[in-house]
Design an enzyme around this catalytic site. Structure first.
Site, short mmCIF file in Angstrom:
data_model
loop_
_atom_site.label_atom_id
_atom_site.label_comp_id
_atom_site.label_asym_id
_atom_site.label_seq_id
_atom_site.Cartn_x
_atom_site.Cartn_y
_atom_site.Cartn_z
N SER A 119 36.92 33.77 50.08
CA SER A 119 36.25 33.40 48.80
C SER A 119 35.06 32.46 48.96
O SER A 119 34.32 32.23 47.96
CB SER A 119 37.38 32.47 48.11
N HIS A 140 35.44 41.28 48.13
CA HIS A 140 36.15 39.96 47.53
C HIS A 140 37.10 40.54 46.14
O HIS A 140 36.42 40.89 45.21
CB HIS A 140 35.30 39.15 47.09
N GLU A 152 34.13 42.22 44.40
CA GLU A 152 32.72 41.76 44.65
C GLU A 152 32.40 41.93 46.07
O GLU A 152 33.14 41.75 46.94
CB GLU A 152 32.84 40.28 44.71
N ASN A 190 32.43 32.56 42.26
CA ASN A 190 32.80 31.34 42.53
C ASN A 190 31.47 30.26 42.14
O ASN A 190 31.92 29.09 41.79
CB ASN A 190 33.51 30.81 43.75
#
Ligand code: NAD
Length: 285
Positions: A119, A140, A152, A190
């Protein structure tokens, strides 16, 4: 399709979901975890989730055995040797990931692609631990993996066009929608999500509104399916804090500074759903 071999390293929350979607798409999967009880638990979770798909009518009953039959388990990384694609979903620690990639690079076929589900750790740094940085990238997945549409796909500094194209294609074959991004702290997901969660926590700390009110504003006003504080509890407040630290350090901008209330809650062990208390209370940890 059924002759393709993958390995998934780490059989926790994400690893079991990734093994599930690969096996359902016809891949032979080696699911590897250093903790034997983790792979047993993962197989139980995959079975439960497949049965749920059967109940919903999205999977024939016969497929459950077939899908589970494609998953073998192991405790050593040598089991990744026949794979053409390895997806690492071990614990979020740079030391663990660097050691796993050094070893995968030694045991895997020269043409194998090595992907990480990290992450927040730099793909470029992970790739640099191998002699094949052009074949290393981020894949991801989102939690829960069988349900969430997005993957991702993160290109490290040296990731080749061929590696990226092959992984985008694989993600589509798994029924997912891949999005290509580049390797900067927090990627896109994120980097955009965590400042919103952090700002919502500042709103709680400053008494702008209580958590339920803040979540309602974002749900009903912005059509988010879940408010930011509910989501933070779901992700884990310790995980949110760690990702904000990566953004703050990696991008060097104070706009990413973690909210002092977030630090205080983590210090108090109020980590969200998993501890039974975060911005909300939960029945069971
Ligand atoms: P988890 O703690 O549920 O599982 C991690 C597993 O890795 C554990 O079973 C552990 O025994 C195993 N492990 C540790 N060291 C290992 C090693 N050397 N070799 C093999 N297995 C090893 O963690 P998780 O939530 O599944 O997260 C895994 C990765 O996915 C992390 O990089 C995390 O950042 C990322 N991720 C998590 C989420 C999420 O919502 N949980 C979402 C996206 C990405």
């Amino acid at each position: 399709m059924s002759s393709q071999r993958a390995a998934v390293v780490g059989a926790g929350t994400m690893g079991n979901g990734i093994a599930h979607v690969l096996a359902q798409a016809g891949w032979e999967v080696a699911l590897i975890d250093t903790v034997p009880s983790a792979v047993e638990r993962a197989l139980g979770t995959i079975r439960t989730n497949l049965e749920r798909q059967v109940k919903k009518g999205t999977l024939p009953q016969l497929a459950v055995r077939e899908v589970l039959g494609r998953i073998t388990t192991a405790s050593r990384l040598d089991a990744a040797a026949p794979a053409t694609l390895v997806i690492e979903a071990a614990s979020e620690s740079p030391a663990i990931k660097f050691a796993v990639f050094e070893q995968l690079d030694r045991v895997c076929r020269p043409e194998a692609i090595l992907a990480t589900n990290t992450s927040s750790i730099s793909i470029t740094e992970i790739a640099a631990r191998t002699r094949r940085p052009a074949q290393v990238l981020g894949m991801h997945f989102m939690n829960p993996v069988p349900v969430m549409q997005l993957v991702e796909v993160i290109r490290g500094h040296a990731t080749s066009d061929g590696t990226t194209a092959a992984v985008m294609e694989t993600a589509r074959a798994l029924g997912k929608t891949p999005v290509e991004v580049h390797d900067y702290p927090g990627f896109v997901s994120n980097r955009v999500l965590m400042p919103m969660i952090n700002e919502a926590i500042f709103c709680v700390m400053e008494g702008v509104a209580d958590p339920a009110a803040i979540d309602t504003v974002m749900k009903l006003g912005m059509a988010h399916p879940m408010g930011p504080l509910t989501l933070a509890d779901f992700i884990g407040l310790d995980v949110c804090l760690a990702i904000l630290e990566v953004l703050h350090r990696g991008l060097g901008d104070d706009k990413y500074r973690p909210c002092p209330l977030l630090r205080r809650m983590v210090a108090a062990g109020e980590l969200g759903r998993k501890t039974g208390k975060g911005f909300y209370r939960y029945e069971k940890a």
